[in-house]
Scaffold this motif. Sequence first.
Motif, PDB file in Angstrom:
ATOM      1  N   GLU A   1       0.965  -1.236  -0.092  1.00  0.00           N
ATOM      2  CA  GLU A   1       0.103   0.053  -0.055  1.00  0.00           C
ATOM      3  C   GLU A   1       0.954   1.191  -0.082  1.00  0.00           C
ATOM      4  OE1 GLU A   1      -2.391  -0.465   3.466  1.00  0.00           O
ATOM      5  OE2 GLU A   1      -3.641  -2.073   2.385  1.00  0.00           O
ATOM      6  N   GLN A   2       1.866   1.327   0.892  1.00  0.00           N
ATOM      7  CA  GLN A   2       2.865   2.327   1.007  1.00  0.00           C
ATOM      8  C   GLN A   2       3.416   2.477  -0.504  1.00  0.00           C
ATOM      9  OE1 GLN A   2       5.280   2.253   4.319  1.00  0.00           O
ATOM     10  NE2 GLN A   2       3.595   2.258   5.468  1.00  0.00           N
ATOM     11  N   ALA A   3       3.791   1.527  -1.121  1.00  0.00           N
ATOM     12  CA  ALA A   3       4.446   1.568  -2.397  1.00  0.00           C
ATOM     13  C   ALA A   3       3.483   2.143  -3.544  1.00  0.00           C
ATOM     14  CB  ALA A   3       5.104   0.247  -2.944  1.00  0.00           C
ATOM     15  N   ASP A   4       2.197   1.879  -3.345  1.00  0.00           N
ATOM     16  CA  ASP A   4       1.339   2.440  -4.156  1.00  0.00           C
ATOM     17  C   ASP A   4       1.064   3.750  -4.078  1.00  0.00           C
ATOM     18  OD1 ASP A   4       0.944   0.014  -5.532  1.00  0.00           O
ATOM     19  OD2 ASP A   4      -0.793  -0.550  -4.220  1.00  0.00           O
ATOM     20  N   ARG A   5       0.973   4.341  -2.797  1.00  0.00           N
ATOM     21  CA  ARG A   5       1.000   5.710  -2.610  1.00  0.00           C
ATOM     22  C   ARG A   5       2.141   6.570  -3.111  1.00  0.00           C
ATOM     23  NH1 ARG A   5       0.075   5.785   3.270  1.00  0.00           N
ATOM     24  NH2 ARG A   5      -0.089   3.676   3.271  1.00  0.00           N
ATOM     25  N   ALA A   6       3.128   5.958  -2.813  1.00  0.00           N
ATOM     26  CA  ALA A   6       4.532   6.548  -3.227  1.00  0.00           C
ATOM     27  C   ALA A   6       4.604   6.728  -4.704  1.00  0.00           C
ATOM     28  CB  ALA A   6       5.679   5.872  -2.767  1.00  0.00           C
ATOM     29  N   SER A   7       3.992   5.712  -5.246  1.00  0.00           N
ATOM     30  CA  SER A   7       4.047   5.899  -6.762  1.00  0.00           C
ATOM     31  C   SER A   7       3.211   6.941  -7.378  1.00  0.00           C
ATOM     32  CB  SER A   7       3.770   4.264  -7.540  1.00  0.00           C
ATOM     33  OG  SER A   7       3.459   4.503  -8.841  1.00  0.00           O
ATOM     34  N   SER A   8       1.842   6.850  -6.811  1.00  0.00           N
ATOM     35  CA  SER A   8       0.914   8.000  -7.115  1.00  0.00           C
ATOM     36  C   SER A   8       1.346   9.388  -6.778  1.00  0.00           C
ATOM     37  CB  SER A   8      -0.503   7.615  -6.607  1.00  0.00           C
ATOM     38  OG  SER A   8      -0.465   7.841  -5.146  1.00  0.00           O
ATOM     39  N   ARG A   9       2.128   9.483  -5.792  1.00  0.00           N
ATOM     40  CA  ARG A   9       2.620  10.871  -5.490  1.00  0.00           C
ATOM     41  C   ARG A   9       3.762  11.406  -6.205  1.00  0.00           C
ATOM     42  NH1 ARG A   9       4.285   9.771   0.152  1.00  0.00           N
ATOM     43  NH2 ARG A   9       2.646   8.760   0.771  1.00  0.00           N
ATOM     44  N   ALA A  10       4.498  10.313  -6.722  1.00  0.00           N
ATOM     45  CA  ALA A  10       5.712  10.511  -7.709  1.00  0.00           C
ATOM     46  C   ALA A  10       5.026  11.059  -9.001  1.00  0.00           C
ATOM     47  CB  ALA A  10       6.630   9.243  -7.684  1.00  0.00           C
ATOM     48  N   GLN A  11       4.004  10.560  -9.468  1.00  0.00           N
ATOM     49  CA  GLN A  11       3.502  10.614 -10.787  1.00  0.00           C
ATOM     50  C   GLN A  11       3.007  12.057 -10.668  1.00  0.00           C
ATOM     51  OE1 GLN A  11       0.656   7.478 -11.689  1.00  0.00           O
ATOM     52  NE2 GLN A  11       2.297   6.048 -12.305  1.00  0.00           N
ATOM     53  N   ARG A  12       2.496  12.583  -9.518  1.00  0.00           N
ATOM     54  CA  ARG A  12       1.838  14.004  -9.545  1.00  0.00           C
ATOM     55  C   ARG A  12       3.048  15.061  -9.454  1.00  0.00           C
ATOM     56  NH1 ARG A  12      -1.519  13.547  -4.270  1.00  0.00           N
ATOM     57  NH2 ARG A  12      -0.493  11.708  -4.130  1.00  0.00           N
ATOM     58  N   ILE A  13       4.263  14.702  -9.084  1.00  0.00           N
ATOM     59  CA  ILE A  13       4.890  15.638  -9.209  1.00  0.00           C
ATOM     60  C   ILE A  13       5.669  16.016 -10.559  1.00  0.00           C
ATOM     61  CG2 ILE A  13       7.602  16.357  -8.093  1.00  0.00           C
ATOM     62  CD1 ILE A  13       6.879  14.145  -6.266  1.00  0.00           C
ATOM     63  N   PRO A  14       5.749  17.340 -10.968  1.00  0.00           N
ATOM     64  CA  PRO A  14       6.201  17.499 -12.264  1.00  0.00           C
ATOM     65  C   PRO A  14       7.543  17.317 -12.355  1.00  0.00           C
ATOM     66  CG  PRO A  14       5.031  19.584 -11.100  1.00  0.00           C
ATOM     67  CD  PRO A  14       5.267  18.624 -10.255  1.00  0.00           C
TER      68      PRO A  14
END
Length: 72
Positions: free
Chosen positions: A53-66
């Motif tokens: 779950e933490q890996a999924d959240r980190a991945s989604s956060r990283a995709q939102r960063i320009p």
Amino acid sequence: MSSTAIVWMIVGLLTLAVTIAMLIALIRHVFVLGRAVGRFGDEVGPVAREISEQADRASSRAQRIPGGLRRP
């Protein structure tokens, strides 16, 4: 019955007894191993889910960063 036949009969019966004892011990160890694997899964499962779950959240956060996570 000759003495040679009696000796071979005793050797055969002893071999059979030892083989059966080893088979029983092997089956017992299979059950012990199965219980250990079950306990391991019970203990590690929640931690593995949390990491996923933490890996999924980190991945989604990283995709939102320009200019963040770039995929080929």
